[in-house]
Design an enzyme around this catalytic site. Structure first.
Site, mmCIF file in Angstrom:
data_model
loop_
_atom_site.group_PDB
_atom_site.id
_atom_site.type_symbol
_atom_site.label_atom_id
_atom_site.label_comp_id
_atom_site.label_asym_id
_atom_site.label_seq_id
_atom_site.Cartn_x
_atom_site.Cartn_y
_atom_site.Cartn_z
ATOM 1 N N GLY A 143 0.843 -1.192 0.000
ATOM 2 C CA GLY A 143 0.000 0.000 0.000
ATOM 3 C C GLY A 143 0.877 1.240 0.000
ATOM 4 O O GLY A 143 0.775 2.097 0.868
ATOM 5 N N GLU A 163 0.489 -1.142 -4.844
ATOM 6 C CA GLU A 163 -0.618 -0.200 -4.660
ATOM 7 C C GLU A 163 -1.794 -0.650 -5.511
ATOM 8 O O GLU A 163 -1.620 -1.006 -6.682
ATOM 9 C CB GLU A 163 -0.168 1.214 -5.070
ATOM 10 C CG GLU A 163 -1.252 2.258 -5.073
ATOM 11 C CD GLU A 163 -1.925 2.420 -3.737
ATOM 12 O OE1 GLU A 163 -3.171 2.382 -3.705
ATOM 13 O OE2 GLU A 163 -1.218 2.588 -2.712
ATOM 14 N N ASP A 167 -5.163 1.698 5.799
ATOM 15 C CA ASP A 167 -6.574 2.028 6.002
ATOM 16 C C ASP A 167 -7.020 1.430 7.344
ATOM 17 O O ASP A 167 -6.929 0.221 7.552
ATOM 18 C CB ASP A 167 -7.399 1.436 4.859
ATOM 19 C CG ASP A 167 -8.847 1.891 4.871
ATOM 20 O OD1 ASP A 167 -9.325 2.364 5.922
ATOM 21 O OD2 ASP A 167 -9.509 1.767 3.825
ATOM 22 N N THR A 192 6.340 9.583 4.167
ATOM 23 C CA THR A 192 5.097 9.409 3.422
ATOM 24 C C THR A 192 4.216 10.648 3.514
ATOM 25 O O THR A 192 4.343 11.466 4.424
ATOM 26 C CB THR A 192 4.293 8.202 3.956
ATOM 27 O OG1 THR A 192 3.872 8.481 5.299
ATOM 28 C CG2 THR A 192 5.143 6.938 3.947
ATOM 29 N N GLU A 193 3.315 10.745 2.566
ATOM 30 C CA GLU A 193 2.369 11.859 2.568
ATOM 31 C C GLU A 193 1.529 11.848 3.852
ATOM 32 O O GLU A 193 1.271 12.894 4.455
ATOM 33 C CB GLU A 193 1.468 11.759 1.346
ATOM 34 C CG GLU A 193 0.515 12.926 1.179
ATOM 35 C CD GLU A 193 -0.295 12.809 -0.100
ATOM 36 O OE1 GLU A 193 -1.265 12.033 -0.104
ATOM 37 O OE2 GLU A 193 0.046 13.484 -1.085
ATOM 38 N N GLU A 194 1.099 10.659 4.288
ATOM 39 C CA GLU A 194 0.292 10.551 5.497
ATOM 40 C C GLU A 194 1.091 10.967 6.730
ATOM 41 O O GLU A 194 0.583 11.655 7.617
ATOM 42 C CB GLU A 194 -0.213 9.117 5.666
ATOM 43 C CG GLU A 194 -1.183 8.676 4.590
ATOM 44 C CD GLU A 194 -0.465 8.162 3.349
ATOM 45 O OE1 GLU A 194 0.789 8.235 3.309
ATOM 46 O OE2 GLU A 194 -1.144 7.709 2.416
#
Length: 263
Positions: free
Chosen positions: A71, A94, A159, A237-239
C-alpha cells in the site's frame, strides 16, 4: 489608469522540475475495497516475473526485490530509501490505478533527472532500484515474492477500517501474517506505523500472537544501523507528513521474523 505591468521578477519565474508528475493530475479516492474484483493482472508465480522490465539497470544480476512497501501510496518511502540503499531492489504495491500510475511516472522522471556526474559504469544511476506494481497485496503477495526473499516489509498508515464489520479488511490479520512470514527471510523486519491508536493495538497484538514474529524496539533497530529506515518510516510518506502538520501522534511497532530451528 493603465494596467499594472508584471514585474520582471514575476514574469521571469519558471516552473522547476517540470518532468516530475503533479498529484493533482492523478485524482483518486483515498481507499479501495480489497475484496472487489479489480481486474488485476498478476504472475502465476514469482519465477514467472521478468524483473528486468522493472529494474533494467540490474538486468542479468539475478537480483529480486528485497524491500516491499505494501500500500505504497504516492511512493514517499520508496523515494526516500532508494538512494540510501542503491544495491537493494525495492517494490511498491498499490491497488489504486491512478496512484500506481503516479508512482510509476514519478520514478521514470526521477531516473531521467537524477543522473550524477560521479556515476560510473559499475554504479547504477539513482532510482534504478525502485519500482511499483498495481496489486492487491491481500490476495497476491506470494505471487510476487519467493519464499524468504524479503528483508523488510512496510505497512505505513494503512486504512484503519474503523467499523467492526470492516476489520476483516485490515492488512494485518492472522491469515495474512502467514503469507508475510513466508516471503520474509529470518531476521527480516516488519515495520508498521499509524496515527490511529486502535489500529496500532490491533496490528501489534496480532503480530505478538503470531509465532514467527518477535517484537524489536526502535532503539535496537537504530543500534543495528536501521535508523535511516526508521526515520523514513516516520516522516517520508504523505500521510506521515500530514500527521506532523496536524501535530498528531504516530505509533510505531516493528517485528522480526524469527528463524525456526530444524528438528
Amino acid at each position: 489608469m493603465g494596467k499594472r505591468k508584471r514585474s520582471s521578477a514575476t514574469a521571469s519565474v519558471q516552473p522547476t522540475n517540470t518532468l516530475l508528475p503533479q498529484k493533482r493530475h492523478y485524482r483518486q479516492r483515498a481507499h479501495a475495497n480489497p475484496f472487489s474484483d479489480h481486474a488485476l493482472s498478476y504472475p502465476a508465480a514469482p519465477d514467472q516475473l521478468d524483473w528486468s522490465a522493472h529494474y533494467p539497470a540490474f538486468a542479468g544480476t539475478g537480483k529480486t526485490p528485497e524491500f516491499a512497501d505494501v500500500g505504497c501510496g504516492f511512493g514517499g518511502l520508496l523515494i526516500a530509501l532508494a538512494p540510501l540503499f542503491p544495491d537493494k531492489l525495492m517494490l511498491g504495491m498499490e491497488i489504486r490505478v491512478q496512484v500506481t500510475q503516479y508512482v510509476r511516472d514519478r520514478i521514470i522522471a526521477l531516473r531521467a533527472t537524477s543522473a550524477t556526474e560521479n556515476s560510473s559504469p559499475d554504479t547504477p544511476r539513482p532510482y534504478q532500484n525502485v519500482s511499483v506494481v498495481r496489486a492487491n497485496s491481500m490476495k497476491f503477495t506470494p505471487n510476487y515474492f519467493l519464499k524468504a526473499s524479503l528483508s523488510a516489509l512496510f505497512f505505513l498508515f494503512p486504512d484503519p477500517h474503523f467499523k467492526a464489520r470492516k476489520h476483516k479488511a485490515r492488512i494485518i490479520s492472522p491469515t495474512l501474517l502467514a503469507e508475510y512470514a513466508y516471503v520474509l527471510r529470518p531476521g527480516g523486519i516488519v515495520y508498521t506505523i499509524t496515527d490511529v491508536r486502535d489500529l496500532h493495538e490491533w496490528m501489534k497484538s496480532h503480530l505478538e500472537a503470531f509465532p514467527l514474529f518477535e517484537p524489536v524496539s526502535e532503539e535496537d533497530l537504530r543500534t543495528e544501523g536501521k535508523g535511516p529506515i526508521v526515520d523514513a518510516v516516520y516522516s517520508s510518506t504523505e500521510e506521515g507528513k500530514k500527521v506532523e502538520r496536524n501535530k498528531g501522534d504516530k505509533w510505531l511497532a516493528c517485528f522480526r521474523r524469527i528463524e525456526v530451528p530444524r528438528i
